[in-house]
Design a protein around this motif. Structure first.
Motif, PDB file in Angstrom:
ATOM      1  N   GLY A   8       0.809  -1.215   0.000  1.00 37.51           N
ATOM      2  CA  GLY A   8       0.000   0.000   0.000  1.00 37.51           C
ATOM      3  C   GLY A   8       0.839   1.260   0.000  1.00 37.51           C
ATOM      4  O   GLY A   8       0.411   2.316  -0.490  1.00 37.51           O
ATOM      5  N   ALA A   9       2.056   1.182   0.549  1.00 38.94           N
ATOM      6  CA  ALA A   9       2.952   2.348   0.594  1.00 38.94           C
ATOM      7  C   ALA A   9       3.340   2.821  -0.795  1.00 38.94           C
ATOM      8  O   ALA A   9       3.765   3.975  -0.972  1.00 38.94           O
ATOM      9  CB  ALA A   9       4.206   1.997   1.399  1.00 38.94           C
ATOM     10  N   ILE A  10       3.204   1.960  -1.787  1.00 37.27           N
ATOM     11  CA  ILE A  10       3.634   2.321  -3.146  1.00 37.27           C
ATOM     12  C   ILE A  10       2.738   3.398  -3.748  1.00 37.27           C
ATOM     13  O   ILE A  10       3.219   4.291  -4.458  1.00 37.27           O
ATOM     14  CB  ILE A  10       3.632   1.074  -4.053  1.00 37.27           C
ATOM     15  N   TYR A  11       1.433   3.354  -3.454  1.00 40.12           N
ATOM     16  CA  TYR A  11       0.497   4.151  -4.256  1.00 40.12           C
ATOM     17  C   TYR A  11       0.803   5.644  -4.264  1.00 40.12           C
ATOM     18  O   TYR A  11       1.038   6.241  -5.329  1.00 40.12           O
ATOM     19  CB  TYR A  11      -0.965   3.941  -3.824  1.00 40.12           C
ATOM     20  N   HIS A  12       0.752   6.292  -3.118  1.00 39.31           N
ATOM     21  CA  HIS A  12       0.767   7.762  -3.117  1.00 39.31           C
ATOM     22  C   HIS A  12       2.027   8.380  -3.729  1.00 39.31           C
ATOM     23  O   HIS A  12       1.924   9.253  -4.601  1.00 39.31           O
ATOM     24  CB  HIS A  12       0.527   8.294  -1.702  1.00 39.31           C
ATOM     25  N   PRO A  13       3.230   7.973  -3.315  1.00 34.60           N
ATOM     26  CA  PRO A  13       4.402   8.606  -3.927  1.00 34.60           C
ATOM     27  C   PRO A  13       4.543   8.281  -5.402  1.00 34.60           C
ATOM     28  O   PRO A  13       5.007   9.132  -6.186  1.00 34.60           O
ATOM     29  CB  PRO A  13       5.571   8.033  -3.117  1.00 34.60           C
ATOM     30  N   VAL A  14       4.145   7.091  -5.805  1.00 34.77           N
ATOM     31  CA  VAL A  14       4.351   6.673  -7.193  1.00 34.77           C
ATOM     32  C   VAL A  14       3.268   7.237  -8.105  1.00 34.77           C
ATOM     33  O   VAL A  14       3.557   7.831  -9.146  1.00 34.77           O
ATOM     34  CB  VAL A  14       4.399   5.138  -7.289  1.00 34.77           C
TER      35      VAL A  14
END
Length: 406
Positions: free
Chosen positions: A109-115
């Motif tokens: 889930g950590a991938i979504y926002h910055p990417v």
């Protein structure tokens, strides 16, 4: 927009929706598992602690990897990994394994926002970036609102396991669809836009965030996270007190709070549209100028007027989100934009618990409740207003950040 750009917006919006659905499912299912596993609710909900931490801690790494290997490729990893983690969570048989599965869920889930935010800011049409950032925000808000409904509905129809497994399968299908688009050339693996020449790419790659702007944005990011977390955490308690709702009216309170948040989320779309047409610094400063008196007013309001003020405050929080993201995109290097967004969300993760503790302090016997909370938020708003006014004058220039190969 070109077909590839439409696909990117579509996958990014779907990803935001699914991110908030899958990371929100367990919050409702924990209530069901309390009876199934015969364990205290506090023990079960604590299983999400590591997963929630991973969403913030993993953001800078996810952004860095996207800058190095390509944002579209990392979005494929996001969809496939998040879906697989959700399926695993639906198959576990004990609390320890659930904690590990949720940690995996939070890590992907950590991938979504910055990417995704970097992906869209680098590939969307320059004159529509703000509007499209607003569209992404709305998709996420709908995901937040639907998570509990999907979890409760699927659990009632097919059991709690399917409430985790079916959304996971849908997410994997989305990832396979994006992979197909990559393999067939419908979406480029790199972030190089058609028509961009080498000097433009070199100039964008050489760009760096000025230290002064970095400090200003860090202040507003951190304090903004504290303020929003405190506001959203206290919202159910504040409205229940102001509207004189008791514990027997919990369902009514839930509907009121949910509707309040959804009405406020329209601010993302409006803020994004205005950011495409007006100076971003002026818009950013205006959000703090409007919230400041509203926070002070909320400290003393009662009755239905509190509901109206709550909607406007939520609207202004969401209004600021696409403007803030575009400011960060403008002042970050294209080559390191994913990392920049990752650091932003990591700072928000660090600051968010302070907001929760601020609510706990405000509602203690020593502080006195809502007046103490909202007056404190007004002071934080004053600090953020002063910081935002220190942004460079050209913060609202129409020049858009250029895309560079990832």
């Amino acid at each position: 927009m070109q077909p590839a750009q439409r696909l990117i917006i579509g996958f990014a919006s779907l990803g935001h929706f699914l991110h908030h659905v899958l990371t929100g499912l367990f919050l409702t299912l924990a209530v069901i598992l309390e009876g199934i596993w015969q364990r205290p609710y506090a023990e079960i909900i604590a299983l999400w602690t590591l997963g929630a931490a991973m969403i913030g801690v993993g953001a800078p790494l996810a952004g860095w990897l996207a800058d190095r290997f390509g944002h579209a490729r990392m979005m494929v990893v996001f969809f496939l990994g998040l879906g697989l983690a959700s399926i695993i969570a639906g198959l576990v048989s004990n609390a320890a394994d659930m904690g590990l599965a949720l940690a995996l869920l939070g890590g992907f889930g950590a991938i979504y926002h910055p990417v995704a935010l970097a992906w869209v800011s680098m590939t969307a049409p320059p004159d529509a970036r703000g509007r499209l950032m607003g569209v992404l925000g709305i998709a996420g808000s709908i995901g937040v609102a639907c998570a509990a409904v999907i979890a409760g509905g699927l659990a009632a129809i097919a059991g709690w396991r399917m409430a985790m497994i079916l959304p996971g399968i849908v997410t994997i299908i989305a990832g396979l669809a994006l992979l197909f688009c990559l393999l067939t050339g419908r979406v480029a693996a790199s972030n190089h836009q058609p028509g961009q020449d080498a000097p433009q790419a070199a100039a964008a790659e050489a760009a760096r965030i000025p230290w002064g702007v970095l400090i200003v944005l860090a202040i507003t990011f951190m304090l903004g996270s504290v303020s929003y977390t405190a506001y959203s955490t206290a919202l159910p308690k504040w409205l229940s007190d102001m509207l004189l709702l008791d514990s027997a009216q919990a369902a009514q309170l839930g509907v009121i709070v949910g509707a309040t948040m959804l009405m406020g989320s329209a601010g993302q779309l409006i803020g994004g549209r205005l950011a495409d047409r007006m100076p971003m610094k002026a818009l950013y400063v205006a959000t703090f100028m409007i919230k400041l008196p509203l926070m002070a007013l909320a400290a003393w309001l009662g009755g239905p007027w509190a509901l109206l003020v709550a909607v406007v405050i939520g609207f202004m929080f969401d209004f600021a989100a696409p403007v803030e993201n575009l400011l960060l995109a403008r002042y970050s290097s294209g080559k390191r934009r994913g990392l920049a967004f990752g650091l932003k969300f990591a700072m928000g993760f660090v600051a968010a618990p302070l907001g929760v503790n601020l609510v706990a302090w405000a509602y203690s016997d020593a502080a006195g409740g809502a007046p103490a909370l909202f007056l404190t938020l007004a002071v934080l708003g004053l600090v953020m207003l002063a910081a935002a006014m220190a942004l460079p004058r050209d913060a609202g220039a129409r020049a858009a950040p250029q895309a560079v190969p990832a």
